[in-house]
Scaffold this motif. Structure first.
Motif, short mmCIF file in Angstrom:
data_model
loop_
_atom_site.label_atom_id
_atom_site.label_comp_id
_atom_site.label_asym_id
_atom_site.label_seq_id
_atom_site.Cartn_x
_atom_site.Cartn_y
_atom_site.Cartn_z
N GLU A 264 0.85 -1.19 0.00
CA GLU A 264 0.00 0.00 0.00
C GLU A 264 0.89 1.24 0.00
O GLU A 264 1.81 1.38 0.80
N ALA A 265 0.59 2.16 -0.93
CA ALA A 265 1.45 3.34 -1.08
C ALA A 265 0.68 4.63 -0.78
O ALA A 265 1.09 5.71 -1.19
N GLY A 266 -0.47 4.48 -0.09
CA GLY A 266 -1.24 5.68 0.28
C GLY A 266 -2.04 6.23 -0.88
O GLY A 266 -2.35 7.42 -0.91
N LEU A 267 -2.38 5.38 -1.86
CA LEU A 267 -3.17 5.84 -3.01
C LEU A 267 -4.62 5.43 -2.82
O LEU A 267 -4.93 4.53 -2.03
N SER A 268 -5.48 6.08 -3.57
CA SER A 268 -6.90 5.75 -3.48
C SER A 268 -7.42 5.35 -4.87
O SER A 268 -7.18 6.07 -5.83
N PRO A 269 -8.11 4.20 -5.02
CA PRO A 269 -8.41 3.23 -3.98
C PRO A 269 -7.15 2.52 -3.50
O PRO A 269 -6.16 2.47 -4.24
N ALA A 270 -7.24 1.96 -2.29
CA ALA A 270 -6.12 1.17 -1.78
C ALA A 270 -5.95 -0.06 -2.68
O ALA A 270 -6.91 -0.51 -3.31
N TRP B 283 -8.77 -2.38 -4.60
CA TRP B 283 -8.74 -2.49 -6.07
C TRP B 283 -8.68 -3.96 -6.50
O TRP B 283 -9.24 -4.35 -7.51
N LEU B 284 -8.02 -4.79 -5.66
CA LEU B 284 -7.85 -6.21 -6.01
C LEU B 284 -9.10 -7.04 -5.72
O LEU B 284 -9.29 -8.11 -6.30
N TYR C 57 -2.49 -1.57 -11.68
CA TYR C 57 -2.98 -0.62 -10.66
C TYR C 57 -2.22 0.71 -10.76
O TYR C 57 -2.83 1.78 -10.81
N LEU C 58 -0.90 0.64 -10.86
CA LEU C 58 -0.10 1.87 -10.93
C LEU C 58 -0.39 2.61 -12.24
O LEU C 58 -0.54 3.84 -12.24
N GLN C 59 -0.49 1.85 -13.32
CA GLN C 59 -0.75 2.49 -14.62
C GLN C 59 -2.10 3.21 -14.59
O GLN C 59 -2.23 4.33 -15.09
N ILE D 58 10.56 2.65 -0.49
CA ILE D 58 10.47 3.73 -1.49
C ILE D 58 9.26 4.61 -1.19
O ILE D 58 9.32 5.84 -1.32
N THR D 59 8.18 4.00 -0.75
CA THR D 59 6.98 4.79 -0.41
C THR D 59 7.30 5.79 0.70
O THR D 59 6.92 6.97 0.62
#
Ligand code: FAD
Length: 480
Positions: free
Chosen positions: A69-75, A79-80, A110-112, A448-449
């Motif tokens: 989890e990198a603090g993005l929305s949706p988590a 999303w999965l 997800y990142l894309q 990295i996050t």
């Protein structure tokens, strides 16, 4: 022009749209919607980078969902949810999505999607994604980048997030094999595994996670021939294991030398085994303090660690998902994959293939064998000395970067790049694996996050560099 207030409009250019660069871009446009953030990457699928772009269906994340989890929305976990591709992963984790090891392809998607959703196409504020390669900086007094096709991007701040460089060939300078078709110098290149007959023997140079990826990819693509993986020590990465807990134990003996560190870890692993706890939890308990330990070492101590302790540290710290370990075990049990500790030498052409002599570690008779393909699985290159990449050649020529003496990456101070004289830049930053000299463990998504969050806030607030080195890692020790 001075940009010293947080409300001033700014343009940031980020070189590299892999996880590190994309996450910084996403965090910055959320923090400063009025700023223009330009993300530059050659790929048509920004956000994925190397790790989540060049993956086969069999490749799984080596970190469970809750640590990705990198603090993005949706988590990522949300999303999965409901995806059929997660069925096997959920069966393994007892139905717990947060503990599951997802296919890497899904994390890439997800990142894309995150980048696509945030992207704006005009030249105004927000996220602009440019497809291309940054080849040099604009000449002073202008600031920004030039792309390979001549486009220019003016920016007040430039962030280098070029991540994992193709591996160095582990061959002598001038070796004929470097340019031969039987040698796959970059295992991630789209044609790296092409042209090998299904029953032909293949030599994999390296026995770490890259080798694991490539062996699985070959097997998945129908390769039936023998695969021999060699490295100096022949160590395979360990496997993740669920459950258990071990308390952090190093704080009372800090600062600690490399030798004392490995002795302390070994002793703690023995204690954990007696208490019925897996060694994996002991390594997890070390992670919160590893950046502090690394930064306390002298250059000689770091060198000593890299030479003597690093191979063991890497195979215990960077582990295979349980299902991946099972597949590798099965390939070994079937005899198709063989892992050996040996040095390779005397490469000579042999028909369409290559003959190589292997000298076993610790003595023993050497053996010469012929293989149809040699694949470089030694892992991403980190040494930037003499790197023949246009952007880094330009930065080096201008004296704006300082590759470190240990060959780990660029010298930085809280992500601000140090120039050749050791001065800290106010406008040139670096992220991710490039910054290993300061952070050491800055490879995986959790670290990295934390690094990206720190840099995004400092840039957004125009704050001067503050020391965050050890503190940001404090909550990263929990196991899977
Ligand atoms: C095969 C592999 C699997 C991994 N699996 C995991 C995992 O499961 N879990 C985990 O936590 N970590 C994993 N990692 C660690 C990985 O390093 C990080 O997770 C993360 O992906 C690093 O992202 P990055 O953006 O820094 O680098 P990269 O993913 O390498 O992205 C860098 C990007 O910069 C671009 N670029 C380079 N030079 C230029 C230029 N001059 N101009 C424009 N663009 C440029 C590249 O094309 C690339 O797209 C894996 C690493 C690898 C190599």
């Amino acid at each position: 022009m001075a940009f010293d207030t947080s409300s001033a409009r700014r343009t940031l250019a980020i070189v590299g749209g892999g996880f590190s660069g994309a996450l910084l871009a996403l965090k910055l446009v959320a923090l400063r919607p009025g700023w223009r953030v330009v993300l530059i990457d050659p790929s048509s699928r920004p956000g994925r980078g190397l790790a989540y772009g060049a993956c086969a269906p069999s490749h799984l994340l080596n970190v469970p969902v809750n640590r990705m989890e990198a603090g993005l929305s949706p988590a990522f976990a949300d999303w999965l949810t409901g995806r059929s591709e997660m069925a096997e992963a959920l069966a393994e984790s007892g139905g717990e999505i947060s503990d599951a090891f997802s296919p890497r392809e899904l994390w890439g998607q997800y990142l894309q999607q995150q980048v696509s959703a945030a992207r704006v196409t005009d030249h105004g504020p927000g996220l602009t994604v440019l497809r291309g390669e940054a080849v040099r900086l604009l000449d002073e007094p202008r600031r920004g980048l030039m792309l390979g096709d001549g486009r220019e991007v003016e920016a007040d701040t430039v962030v280098l997030a070029t991540g994992n460089l193709p591996p160095r060939p582990p061959l002598p300078d001038g070796s004929w094999l470097r340019d031969a078709a039987v040698f796959a110098a970059d295992p991630w290149a789209h044609d790296a595994l092409g042209g090998v007959a299904p029953d032909a023997p293949v030599l994999l140079l390296g026995t770490g996670l890259t080798m694991v990826d490539i062996a699985l990819k070959l097997a998945e693509s129908g390769h039936r021939g023998p695969m021999l993986a060699v490295s100096r020590r022949g160590l395979l990465p360990g496997a993740h294991r669920y459950g258990g807990h071990w308390e952090p134990f190093l704080a009372p003996i800090l600062p600690v030398s490399p030798l004392t560190l490995s002795k302390a870890i070994r002793a703690e692993v023995r204690r954990a085994a007696e208490a019925g706890q897996p060694w994996q939890r002991v390594i997890d308990a070390v992670r919160p303090v590893i950046a502090r330990i690394w930064s306390s070492w002298t250059s000689a101590q770091k060198r000593q660690f890299l030479r003597h302790q690093r191979p063991r540290w890497d195979v215990h710290r960077h582990r295979m998902a349980p299902r991946i370990a099972e597949r590798i075990d099965a390939l070994i049990a079937s005899g198709q994959l063989c892992v050996r500790a040996a040095r390779s030498r005397d490469w000579t052409p042999a028909g369409d293939g290559v003959a190589v002599t292997l000298q076993p570690r610790g003595g023993g008779a050497s053996e010469t064998l012929t293989v149809a393909k040699v694949i470089n699985c030694t892992g991403p290159r980190s040494d930037l000395h003499g790197l023949e990449v246009p952007l880094y050649a330009d930065l080096a020529r201008k004296g704006l970067i300082a590759p470190d003496d240990l060959g780990l990456g660029l010298e930085t101070a809280d992500c601000a790049v140090l120039d050749a004289r050791g001065e800290v830049s106010t406008w040139l930053h670096a992220l991710g694996p490039l910054t290993r000299p300061a952070w050491w463990e800055i490879t995986a998504v959790p670290e990295i996050t934390a690094q990206v969050d720190g840099l995004a806030h400092r840039l957004a607030e125009d704050a001067v560099a503050t020391p965050v080195l050890s503190e940001v890692f404090v909550d990263l020790g929990a196991g899977i």
